[in-house]
Design a protein around this motif. Structure first.
Motif, PDB file in Angstrom:
ATOM      1  N   GLY A  76      45.604  13.966   7.563  1.00  0.00           N
ATOM      2  CA  GLY A  76      46.136  13.529   8.671  1.00  0.00           C
ATOM      3  C   GLY A  76      47.373  14.246   9.322  1.00  0.00           C
ATOM      4  N   VAL A  77      47.871  13.876  10.703  1.00  0.00           N
ATOM      5  CA  VAL A  77      48.579  14.562  11.320  1.00  0.00           C
ATOM      6  C   VAL A  77      49.703  14.026  11.607  1.00  0.00           C
ATOM      7  CG1 VAL A  77      47.145  13.727  13.470  1.00  0.00           C
ATOM      8  CG2 VAL A  77      48.942  15.787  13.486  1.00  0.00           C
ATOM      9  N   SER A  78      51.010  14.685  11.741  1.00  0.00           N
ATOM     10  CA  SER A  78      52.417  13.686  11.796  1.00  0.00           C
ATOM     11  C   SER A  78      53.425  15.149  12.646  1.00  0.00           C
ATOM     12  CB  SER A  78      52.797  13.620  10.485  1.00  0.00           C
ATOM     13  OG  SER A  78      53.838  13.364  10.815  1.00  0.00           O
ATOM     14  N   ASP A  79      54.297  14.821  13.546  1.00  0.00           N
ATOM     15  CA  ASP A  79      55.460  15.804  13.688  1.00  0.00           C
ATOM     16  C   ASP A  79      56.103  16.072  12.680  1.00  0.00           C
ATOM     17  OD1 ASP A  79      57.225  14.062  13.546  1.00  0.00           O
ATOM     18  OD2 ASP A  79      58.011  13.814  14.967  1.00  0.00           O
ATOM     19  N   TRP A 116      46.933  17.035   5.437  1.00  0.00           N
ATOM     20  CA  TRP A 116      47.687  16.981   5.945  1.00  0.00           C
ATOM     21  C   TRP A 116      47.477  18.395   7.314  1.00  0.00           C
ATOM     22  CZ3 TRP A 116      49.613  12.704   7.989  1.00  0.00           C
ATOM     23  CH2 TRP A 116      50.854  11.598   6.917  1.00  0.00           C
ATOM     24  N   LEU A 117      47.945  17.960   8.351  1.00  0.00           N
ATOM     25  CA  LEU A 117      47.977  19.404   9.365  1.00  0.00           C
ATOM     26  C   LEU A 117      48.647  19.597   9.273  1.00  0.00           C
ATOM     27  CD1 LEU A 117      45.736  18.305  12.351  1.00  0.00           C
ATOM     28  CD2 LEU A 117      44.570  19.675  10.365  1.00  0.00           C
ATOM     29  N   SER A 118      48.975  20.955   9.784  1.00  0.00           N
ATOM     30  CA  SER A 118      50.354  21.571  10.390  1.00  0.00           C
ATOM     31  C   SER A 118      51.416  20.634  11.587  1.00  0.00           C
ATOM     32  CB  SER A 118      50.824  22.923  10.831  1.00  0.00           C
ATOM     33  OG  SER A 118      50.439  23.798   9.898  1.00  0.00           O
ATOM     34  N   PRO A 119      52.732  20.386  10.688  1.00  0.00           N
ATOM     35  CA  PRO A 119      53.665  20.313  12.234  1.00  0.00           C
ATOM     36  C   PRO A 119      52.571  20.066  13.716  1.00  0.00           C
ATOM     37  CG  PRO A 119      54.826  20.454  10.863  1.00  0.00           C
ATOM     38  CD  PRO A 119      53.404  21.012  10.144  1.00  0.00           C
ATOM     39  N   THR A 120      53.497  18.994  14.243  1.00  0.00           N
ATOM     40  CA  THR A 120      52.274  18.192  15.420  1.00  0.00           C
ATOM     41  C   THR A 120      53.666  18.078  16.244  1.00  0.00           C
ATOM     42  OG1 THR A 120      50.176  18.853  14.704  1.00  0.00           O
ATOM     43  CG2 THR A 120      50.424  18.299  17.162  1.00  0.00           C
ATOM     44  N   LYS A 121      53.374  18.201  16.772  1.00  0.00           N
ATOM     45  CA  LYS A 121      54.658  17.206  18.657  1.00  0.00           C
ATOM     46  C   LYS A 121      53.722  15.888  18.516  1.00  0.00           C
ATOM     47  CE  LYS A 121      55.769  19.272  22.375  1.00  0.00           C
ATOM     48  NZ  LYS A 121      55.762  19.730  23.977  1.00  0.00           N
ATOM     49  N   PHE A 122      54.765  14.634  18.425  1.00  0.00           N
ATOM     50  CA  PHE A 122      53.762  13.489  18.599  1.00  0.00           C
ATOM     51  C   PHE A 122      53.646  12.890  19.672  1.00  0.00           C
ATOM     52  CE2 PHE A 122      55.758   9.113  20.000  1.00  0.00           C
ATOM     53  CZ  PHE A 122      55.512   9.237  18.964  1.00  0.00           C
ATOM     54  N   ASP A 123      54.554  14.185  20.727  1.00  0.00           N
ATOM     55  CA  ASP A 123      53.422  13.300  21.676  1.00  0.00           C
ATOM     56  C   ASP A 123      52.002  13.501  22.550  1.00  0.00           C
ATOM     57  OD1 ASP A 123      54.267  15.586  22.732  1.00  0.00           O
ATOM     58  OD2 ASP A 123      55.497  14.677  24.519  1.00  0.00           O
ATOM     59  N   THR A 124      51.536  14.650  21.000  1.00  0.00           N
ATOM     60  CA  THR A 124      49.758  15.575  21.335  1.00  0.00           C
ATOM     61  C   THR A 124      49.244  14.832  20.491  1.00  0.00           C
ATOM     62  OG1 THR A 124      50.639  16.364  19.872  1.00  0.00           O
ATOM     63  CG2 THR A 124      50.860  17.324  22.140  1.00  0.00           C
ATOM     64  N   ILE A 125      49.681  13.946  19.333  1.00  0.00           N
ATOM     65  CA  ILE A 125      48.839  13.112  19.189  1.00  0.00           C
ATOM     66  C   ILE A 125      48.092  12.196  18.848  1.00  0.00           C
ATOM     67  CG2 ILE A 125      49.092  11.804  16.236  1.00  0.00           C
ATOM     68  CD1 ILE A 125      51.901  13.045  15.607  1.00  0.00           C
ATOM     69  N   ILE A 126      48.751  11.319  19.755  1.00  0.00           N
ATOM     70  CA  ILE A 126      47.767  10.232  19.823  1.00  0.00           C
ATOM     71  C   ILE A 126      46.033  11.171  21.015  1.00  0.00           C
ATOM     72  CG2 ILE A 126      47.297   8.695  21.701  1.00  0.00           C
ATOM     73  CD1 ILE A 126      49.942   7.634  20.830  1.00  0.00           C
ATOM     74  N   GLY A 132      39.343  13.888  18.968  1.00  0.00           N
ATOM     75  CA  GLY A 132      38.880  13.484  17.591  1.00  0.00           C
ATOM     76  C   GLY A 132      37.813  15.209  17.136  1.00  0.00           C
ATOM     77  N   GLY A 133      38.429  15.670  16.283  1.00  0.00           N
ATOM     78  CA  GLY A 133      37.140  16.643  15.453  1.00  0.00           C
ATOM     79  C   GLY A 133      38.590  17.416  14.789  1.00  0.00           C
ATOM     80  N   LYS A 134      39.423  17.334  14.785  1.00  0.00           N
ATOM     81  CA  LYS A 134      40.671  18.376  14.250  1.00  0.00           C
ATOM     82  C   LYS A 134      41.592  16.937  12.997  1.00  0.00           C
ATOM     83  CE  LYS A 134      41.757  21.229  17.725  1.00  0.00           C
ATOM     84  NZ  LYS A 134      42.646  21.225  18.580  1.00  0.00           N
ATOM     85  N   ALA A 135      41.620  15.946  13.305  1.00  0.00           N
ATOM     86  CA  ALA A 135      42.228  14.709  12.511  1.00  0.00           C
ATOM     87  C   ALA A 135      41.891  13.578  12.404  1.00  0.00           C
ATOM     88  CB  ALA A 135      43.977  14.359  12.822  1.00  0.00           C
ATOM     89  N   ASP A 136      42.088  12.609  11.450  1.00  0.00           N
ATOM     90  CA  ASP A 136      41.468  11.738  10.908  1.00  0.00           C
ATOM     91  C   ASP A 136      42.118  10.088  11.675  1.00  0.00           C
ATOM     92  OD1 ASP A 136      39.151  12.619  10.208  1.00  0.00           O
ATOM     93  OD2 ASP A 136      40.034  12.886   8.620  1.00  0.00           O
TER      94      ASP A 136
END
Length: 298
Positions: A76-79, A116-126, A132-136
């Motif tokens: 997963g990825v989240s901010d 979980w991946l490291s925190p990621t900026k919200f507007d880059t998640i979609i 693909g390839g980094k988070a499900d």
């Protein structure tokens, strides 16, 4: 979203699932076999072991049909800056929150381990999920919108939400009319529906997009911004826990719903997550998470 002058404070409600049959079907197909496991009272221990092994094989078979970054894991990825939905407490490296606990439970139902991946900026998640390839999955209080659905798929909703406009408690300008003026600065999290609302409903003010909600709240606290607009459950929580000199001046009834972001290529994963969400609604476990993180059912 249309322009709204609603001032009434609305209560958020968890989405109540009516699809119990879907949840039961998912549980039968993917969940591990319990000691009761459908055996008769006369079943032998060897038959019970055989049933458990068959259930494990069934779960692994289902998981093998997903497109996953890492086999056996749901990435997963989240901010990670939106308490109490998801955050990483000071001095810790382990995320916590309503969505964190929910995803642990959902992954387990799918026979996977949540990571979980490291925190990621919200507007880059979609864009990340689409590529693909980094988070499900993307899990960061994403409101389901038609515009976003052009890029990715959403699961069924797991939580309802509205927006909240936050000001200092001592502020004199707390109404939509008073804030919709030249020179007023309204902070938002970039790429959110809160940003959309400000641009539509406070067109004369300056909308200031920031990386996360904590920056927005801190900016209002310091007087850098006149107000900020973020999701109501987060605004209410932070005003109570961390920013006690701030207040939710306006509750904005937008009627939003949160969904998990999944790639359009990962259709079976979306389908099985939907079934698992329905099961959590039916068995009351989503309500229990609500009580844990919000203090009550809302």
């Amino acid at each position: 979203m249309t322009a709204s002058n609603e001032r009434n404070i609305t209560r958020k409600e968890f989405v109540k699932g009516a699809g119990s049959a879907l949840g039961m079907a998912f549980a039968m197909g993917l969940a591990g076999c319990s000691s009761e496991g459908g055996s008769s009272s006369a079943s032998s221990s060897s038959a019970s072991s055989s049933d458990s092994a068959a259930a494990a094989d069934s779960s692994a078979s289902g998981a093998s049909e997903y497109i996953l970054v890492t086999e056996g894991k749901l990435t997963g990825v989240s901010d990670m800056a939106y308490p109490p939905l998801e955050s990483i407490p000071d001095g810790s490296t382990t995320p916590e929150g309503f969505e964190i606990d929910m995803m642990d439970a959902l992954a387990k139902k799918l026979g996977l381990e949540m990571t979980w991946l490291s925190p990621t900026k919200f507007d880059t998640i979609i864009p990340m999920i689409k590529q693909g390839g980094k988070a499900d999955v993307g899990v960061s209080a994403f409101t389901i919108t038609d515009e976003r659905k052009e890029e990715i798929d959403f699961t069924e909703s797991y939580l309802d939400s509205n927006q909240g406009l936050v000001t200092q408690k001592i502020a004199t300008d707390k109404t939509q009319e008073a804030l919709d003026k030249s020179g007023k600065k309204i902070a938002v999290q970039s790429g959110t529906t809160g940003e959309d609302w400000v641009k539509e409903n406070l067109p004369n003010a300056t909308c200031v997009p920031l990386d996360d909600a904590i920056q927005a709240m801190t900016g209002v606290q310091s007087g850098l911004y006149n107000a900020c607009v973020i999701d109501l459950p987060v605004a209410s929580y932070m005003c109570t826990k961390s920013y006690t000199d701030l207040t939710v001046a306006i509750s904005i009834a937008t009627g939003e719903q949160y969904g998990i972001v999944v790639s359009k290529k990962n259709t079976k994963l979306t389908k099985d997550l939907n079934a698992a969400i329905e099961e959590m609604k039916s068995d009351g476990s989503l309500d229990e998470l609500e009580k844990k993180w919000f203090g009550t059912t809302i």
